[in-house]
Scaffold this active site. Structure first.
Site, PDB file in Angstrom:
ATOM      1  N   LYS A  85     105.718 -12.192   9.995  1.00 53.51           N
ATOM      2  CA  LYS A  85     105.824 -11.518  11.421  1.00 53.51           C
ATOM      3  C   LYS A  85     107.352 -10.788  11.979  1.00 53.51           C
ATOM      4  CE  LYS A  85     103.394 -15.893  13.085  1.00 53.51           C
ATOM      5  NZ  LYS A  85     102.434 -15.104  13.340  1.00 53.51           N
TER       6      LYS A  85
ATOM      7  N   ASN B  99     101.688 -18.142  22.221  1.00 49.53           N
ATOM      8  CA  ASN B  99     100.314 -17.514  22.447  1.00 49.53           C
ATOM      9  C   ASN B  99      99.900 -19.029  22.768  1.00 49.53           C
ATOM     10  OD1 ASN B  99      99.870 -19.144  20.389  1.00 49.53           O
ATOM     11  ND2 ASN B  99      99.082 -18.174  18.878  1.00 49.53           N
TER      12      ASN B  99
ATOM     13  N   THR C 295      95.031  -9.010  13.973  1.00 47.89           N
ATOM     14  CA  THR C 295      96.300  -8.662  13.509  1.00 47.89           C
ATOM     15  C   THR C 295      97.410  -8.722  14.367  1.00 47.89           C
ATOM     16  OG1 THR C 295      94.637  -9.236  11.092  1.00 47.89           O
ATOM     17  CG2 THR C 295      97.082  -9.526  10.958  1.00 47.89           C
ATOM     18  N   ALA C 296      98.365  -9.556  14.369  1.00 43.86           N
ATOM     19  CA  ALA C 296      99.614  -8.610  14.860  1.00 43.86           C
ATOM     20  C   ALA C 296      99.325  -8.194  15.590  1.00 43.86           C
ATOM     21  CB  ALA C 296     100.090  -7.079  14.184  1.00 43.86           C
ATOM     22  N   ALA C 297      98.152  -8.579  16.737  1.00 38.55           N
ATOM     23  CA  ALA C 297      98.707  -8.796  17.930  1.00 38.55           C
ATOM     24  C   ALA C 297      99.745  -9.145  18.610  1.00 38.55           C
ATOM     25  CB  ALA C 297      97.067  -8.860  19.248  1.00 38.55           C
ATOM     26  N   GLY C 298     100.114  -9.980  19.014  1.00 43.72           N
ATOM     27  CA  GLY C 298     100.939 -10.755  19.314  1.00 43.72           C
ATOM     28  C   GLY C 298     102.347 -10.149  19.047  1.00 43.72           C
ATOM     29  N   ASP C 299     102.771  -9.865  17.851  1.00 40.68           N
ATOM     30  CA  ASP C 299     104.030  -9.234  16.889  1.00 40.68           C
ATOM     31  C   ASP C 299     103.737  -7.793  17.660  1.00 40.68           C
ATOM     32  OD1 ASP C 299     104.028 -11.271  14.968  1.00 40.68           O
ATOM     33  OD2 ASP C 299     102.755 -10.052  13.527  1.00 40.68           O
TER      34      ASP C 299
ATOM     35  N   LYS D 243      92.775  -0.879  15.855  1.00 40.87           N
ATOM     36  CA  LYS D 243      92.516  -0.941  14.380  1.00 40.87           C
ATOM     37  C   LYS D 243      93.011  -1.987  13.413  1.00 40.87           C
ATOM     38  CE  LYS D 243      96.239   2.687  16.437  1.00 40.87           C
ATOM     39  NZ  LYS D 243      97.292   3.762  16.230  1.00 40.87           N
TER      40      LYS D 243
HETATM   41  P1  ADP Z   1      99.155 -14.078  18.757  1.00 45.63           P
HETATM   42  O1  ADP Z   1      98.620 -12.484  17.764  1.00 45.63           O
HETATM   43  O2  ADP Z   1     100.508 -14.022  19.197  1.00 45.63           O
HETATM   44  O3  ADP Z   1      97.864 -14.602  19.066  1.00 45.63           O
HETATM   45  P2  ADP Z   1      97.762 -13.344  21.476  1.00 45.63           P
HETATM   46  O4  ADP Z   1      96.286 -13.102  20.722  1.00 45.63           O
HETATM   47  O5  ADP Z   1      97.765 -13.978  23.034  1.00 45.63           O
HETATM   48  O6  ADP Z   1      98.971 -12.869  20.415  1.00 45.63           O
HETATM   49  O7  ADP Z   1      98.154 -11.192  21.485  1.00 45.63           O
HETATM   50  C1  ADP Z   1      99.264 -10.766  22.609  1.00 45.63           C
HETATM   51  C2  ADP Z   1      99.153  -9.724  23.377  1.00 45.63           C
HETATM   52  O8  ADP Z   1      98.647  -8.595  23.037  1.00 45.63           O
HETATM   53  C3  ADP Z   1      97.778 -10.393  24.702  1.00 45.63           C
HETATM   54  O9  ADP Z   1      98.498 -11.165  25.583  1.00 45.63           O
HETATM   55  C4  ADP Z   1      97.172  -8.988  25.446  1.00 45.63           C
HETATM   56  O10 ADP Z   1      98.149  -8.930  25.505  1.00 45.63           O
HETATM   57  C5  ADP Z   1      97.232  -8.065  23.960  1.00 45.63           C
HETATM   58  N1  ADP Z   1      95.501  -8.838  22.901  1.00 45.63           N
HETATM   59  C6  ADP Z   1      95.431  -9.257  21.908  1.00 45.63           C
HETATM   60  N2  ADP Z   1      94.429  -9.094  21.703  1.00 45.63           N
HETATM   61  C7  ADP Z   1      93.725  -8.802  22.405  1.00 45.63           C
HETATM   62  C8  ADP Z   1      92.307  -7.696  22.661  1.00 45.63           C
HETATM   63  N3  ADP Z   1      91.525  -8.067  22.335  1.00 45.63           N
HETATM   64  N4  ADP Z   1      91.930  -6.925  23.841  1.00 45.63           N
HETATM   65  C9  ADP Z   1      93.467  -6.039  24.760  1.00 45.63           C
HETATM   66  N5  ADP Z   1      94.614  -6.832  24.128  1.00 45.63           N
HETATM   67  C10 ADP Z   1      94.379  -7.578  23.444  1.00 45.63           C
END
Ligand code: ADP
Length: 302
Positions: free
Chosen positions: A39, A183, A247-251, A284
């Site tokens: 992370k 989250n 994976t890593a969206a939150g990061d 990606k």
């Molecule tokens: P984590 O990976 O920490 O669980 P989240 O899943 O809540 O975090 O994602 C963090 C942010 O990434 C979200 O608030 C959103 O803006 C973006 N995000 C996550 N998943 C998607 C998705 N499938 N499509 C578009 N944006 C996304």
């Protein structure tokens, strides 16, 4: 305008195969990849790739993965003196199995990440003191997180804590946090409120403000995010994209958000920027390979 990120760095060893092996079973025929993750490192790389002035402090082991990581961070533009080495512990590793159906199972050996202790920060005291923003997560020892939170708080440096993976936190730590970014799972654990939608996210965020956190953003995956401050609450939609790997969206969200805040951008606009970066990353595969560069984010937003 400096952002300091402190946190974990792992080598993700990914094996994709027909099915995840059961206990005692060997499944042949998979393909493998080695991907930089963890992370802390993911967030730092997201921050530097989007144009931030970023220092990343982490600890790796005295092994091939550690050597590899140091070269990788240097290539990304970080100061390699900030990547410490523990002589007696292995570099952090995540062993990830991914099945053809998209299911996964993950085992993490945190190794050197858990050896990043307060005493390691003697040379970095001024760096942290003089930063605009410090960004932390919970994949390093909690006493280190608390130690850095103290330095940030005493010097009026904005502290962003991404409380992942979910862990209970003391009220004394929560009071030092300028921005907490849980989250749904993390917000639920921290508050005891079952966060499943916007309404429950708002309740949890308000509860966290009552506990002493200054600002809260609850991220809700594909459903976007919710900002809660003393001024009120605002909901932000996620950008619509074709998701391949979250994976890593939150990061990516946290790293890019921290850069925008470091550069003096208002929270609401910082969230739009971070949501765009996170949306690109879910199109990606992999952790750091999916982290976008500034040009991609600008193009996406135009
Ligand atoms: P984590 O990976 O920490 O669980 P989240 O899943 O809540 O975090 O994602 C963090 C942010 O990434 C979200 O608030 C959103 O803006 C973006 N995000 C996550 N998943 C998607 C998705 N499938 N499509 C578009 N944006 C996304």
């Amino acid at each position: 305008m400096k952002l300091v990120v402190v946190g974990s760095s792992n080598m993700d060893l990914v094996i994709s195969l027909a099915r995840i092996p059961a206990i005692g079973e060997t499944v042949l025929g998979g393909s493998s990849s080695m991907v930089f993750g963890g992370k802390g490192a993911n967030q730092a790389v997201a921050a530097i790739r989007c144009g931030g002035n970023v220092s990343f402090i982490a600890k790796v082991g005295n092994d091939l993965f550690g050597e590899n990581m140091k070269k990788h961070f240097e290539k990304e533009g970080f100061n390699s003196d900030h990547i410490l080495t523990d002589a007696n512990t292995a570099t952090g590793i995540a062993q990830i199995f991914v099945s053809d159906k998209g299911e996964n199972s993950i085992a993490v050996a945190p190794g050197a990440n858990m050896k990043l202790m307060p005493k390691d920060f003697v040379p970095f005291h001024n760096l942290i003191k003089n930063a605009q923003v410090v960004l932390l997560q919970l994949e390093t020892p909690l006493e280190t997180v608390e130690f850095i939170a103290d330095i940030a708080f005493q010097n009026e440096v904005k502290l962003i804590l991404n409380p992942a993976p979910a862990k209970q936190l003391t009220e004394s730590l929560l009071k030092k946090i300028w921005l907490l970014t849980p989250n749904e799972t993390e917000a639920s654990l921290l508050t005891g409120i079952d966060v499943i939608d916007q309404t429950s996210a708002q309740k949890a965020a308000e509860h966290l403000l009552d506990m002493g956190v200054k600002n809260v953003i609850v991220t809700l995956g594909v459903s976007g995010s919710l900002l809660c401050t003393a001024k009120g609450v605002k909901y932000f939609k996620a950008f619509q994209v074709k998701a391949k790997d979250t994976t890593a969206a939150g990061d990516v969200f946290n790293g890019t958000l921290a850069v925008a805040i470091t550069n003096g951008i208002a929270l609401q606009d910082a969230i739009t920027f971070a949501s765009a970066a996170a949306a690109i990353s879910v199109t990606k595969e992999g952790a750091q390979p999916s982290v976008p560069f500034r040009v991609e984010i600008d193009k996406f937003l135009n």
